[in-house]
Scaffold this active site. Structure first.
Site, PDB file in Angstrom:
ATOM      1  N   TYR A 122      -9.962  -8.643   6.133  1.00 17.22           N
ATOM      2  CA  TYR A 122      -9.672  -9.927   5.510  1.00 17.22           C
ATOM      3  C   TYR A 122      -9.848 -11.093   6.477  1.00 17.22           C
ATOM      4  CZ  TYR A 122      -7.981  -7.820   1.195  1.00 17.22           C
ATOM      5  OH  TYR A 122      -7.905  -7.146   0.001  1.00 17.22           O
ATOM      6  N   TYR A 163     -12.514  10.557   4.633  1.00 12.34           N
ATOM      7  CA  TYR A 163     -13.184   9.517   3.860  1.00 12.34           C
ATOM      8  C   TYR A 163     -13.373   8.215   4.650  1.00 12.34           C
ATOM      9  CZ  TYR A 163     -13.176  12.714   0.005  1.00 12.34           C
ATOM     10  OH  TYR A 163     -13.434  13.811  -0.784  1.00 12.34           O
ATOM     11  N   GLU A 189     -13.399   1.729  -4.118  1.00 13.78           N
ATOM     12  CA  GLU A 189     -14.088   3.020  -4.140  1.00 13.78           C
ATOM     13  C   GLU A 189     -13.623   3.926  -5.267  1.00 13.78           C
ATOM     14  OE1 GLU A 189     -14.475   3.446   0.751  1.00 13.78           O
ATOM     15  OE2 GLU A 189     -13.403   4.968  -0.413  1.00 13.78           O
ATOM     16  N   HIS A 227       0.801  -1.229   0.000  1.00 11.55           N
ATOM     17  CA  HIS A 227       0.000   0.000   0.000  1.00 11.55           C
ATOM     18  C   HIS A 227       0.828   1.271   0.000  1.00 11.55           C
ATOM     19  CE1 HIS A 227      -3.822  -2.182   1.713  1.00 11.55           C
ATOM     20  NE2 HIS A 227      -3.279  -2.804   0.662  1.00 11.55           N
TER      21      HIS A 227
END
Length: 376
Positions: free
Chosen positions: A267, A256, A246, A154
């Site tokens: 997960y 957000y 999204e 990420h």
């Protein structure tokens, strides 16, 4: 780079038959509104951009920047790229031309690096020097994510220039650490705004509250697409957890919600409250469950497919698709999802309005550069 003959083929048929590009038996697949032409093949490409003369700059995961001819028949490595940590989701990531490239020859790029205090994503730039041995000269670091942390996931690292040409927006993923997305001092899980000179220029309201001065919006997960439309609206897409991918309209100072809310779950099966349960958080304009695993994103503006003008085109990784989101002003809804038979990492618009895709080159994909043109 692995060169391919140029031939219009069906990706769907290619995936099913295992046929090689250039096989004269291939034909356009029924149901697809475009013809797909494989142009070249790369080693795990991540991003691309067009030079004014139609040539391309293409990044590869391992840390190679390539200058590719307009026909895709040859490529040359561009020197000057710093050492890239490509473990896991690390890579030489986005590459974007400066708004004033014609005059200053500046190229912006992002990459993941390893340091003594962990790993993180870097925004950098250099001056493009053309010729037999192309290079990026005078490469300088513009911004580093903070803090650096352990792990290989990420990073995000997408780049978009504001229409005014005076600001650059940069995404930092939350590095699979969850809480940094809500941490006002961390740039992880955020959309950032900097001046063209690299100075933090985040939302003034957040800065006044003690946030890192580069933060424009927060509460994000893994932001892998960022683009402005002609009206100046900033669109972003990100991978959700188990479900909940999204598309967001990015507004200054907004939260957000991740990891407090999401339309997906953890997960390990633990529930995450949906956006509708916490209206104080900015909700996505579109979400997917099951996921599409969004890769690159563009706002289409070309003439080749006028019916999609102003819409979002998104590369689908696990969905192995090209995804269209129908945009109407600041509203959006799901459009088409076309099967491409491979993980799509990047979407780009060519000078003539053709749509160009990069396959991911991982988990069964090849890594091809594909050109999409209208069916005749």
């Amino acid at each position: 780079m692995r060169l391919l003959p140029i031939a219009a083929v069906s990706l769907t048929l290619l995936a099913c038959t295992g046929a090689e590009p250039g096989n004269s038996q291939q034909a356009a697949a029924p149901g697809l509104p475009f013809t797909v032409t494989p142009v070249a093949d790369f080693d795990s490409p991540w991003s691309m951009t067009f030079l004014p003369d139609g040539r391309m700059l293409v990044t590869e995961k391992a840390g190679v920047l390539l200058l590719v001819t307009a026909d895709g028949k040859s490529s040359t490595p561009v020197s000057g790229i710093p050492v890239v940590d490509s473990a896991g989701q690390g890579a030489l990531k986005d590459v974007v031309l400066d708004p004033h490239f014609v005059h200053n020859k500046r190229v912006w790029f992002s990459y993941s690096e390893a340091a003594t205090n962990g790993k993180g994503v870097v925004l950098a730039r250099g001056i493009f020097t053309d010729g037999k041995s192309p290079s990026l000269a005078g490469v300088e670091t513009v911004f580093r994510a903070t803090p650096y942390v352990t792990g290989n996931g990420h990073y995000s690292g997408r780049i978009a220039f504001a229409p005014d040409g005076k600001h650059v927006f940069f995404t930092n993923g939350e590095r699979q650490k969850f809480d940094p997305a809500q941490d006002p001092k961390a740039t992880l899980g955020k959309v950032l705004r900097l001046t063209i000179d690299g100075k933090p220029a985040g939302d003034p309201g957040l800065t006044a509250k003690g946030f890192h001065p580069a933060i424009w919006s927060y509460g994000h997960r893994n932001l892998l697409g960022l683009a402005f439309d002609k009206a100046g609206n900033l669109w972003e897409q990100e991978m959700g957890p188990k479900g909940g991918d999204e598309v967001n309209l990015i507004l200054p100072g907004r939260n957000y919600g991740y990891p407090i809310v999401s339309d997906g779950d953890h997960y390990d099966g633990r529930d995450i409250p949906d956006h509708k349960t916490r209206p104080e958080f900015e909700a996505p304009k579109v979400s997917w469950n099951p996921v599409i695993s969004p890769g690159g994103l563009i706002v289409y503006s070309g003439k080749a497919f006028p019916q999609w003008a102003g819409d979002l085109l998104i590369g689908g990784l696990s969905s192995q698709a090209l995804v269209r989101v129908d945009v109407n002003g600041t509203s959006a809804k799901k459009g088409d999802q076309w099967p491409m038979g491979a993980r799509i990492r990047e979407v780009e618009e060519g000078p003539d309005g053709a749509i160009w895709l990069l396959e991911d080159g991982g988990q069964g994909s090849q890594g091809r550069l594909l050109k999409l043109t209208p069916n005749r």
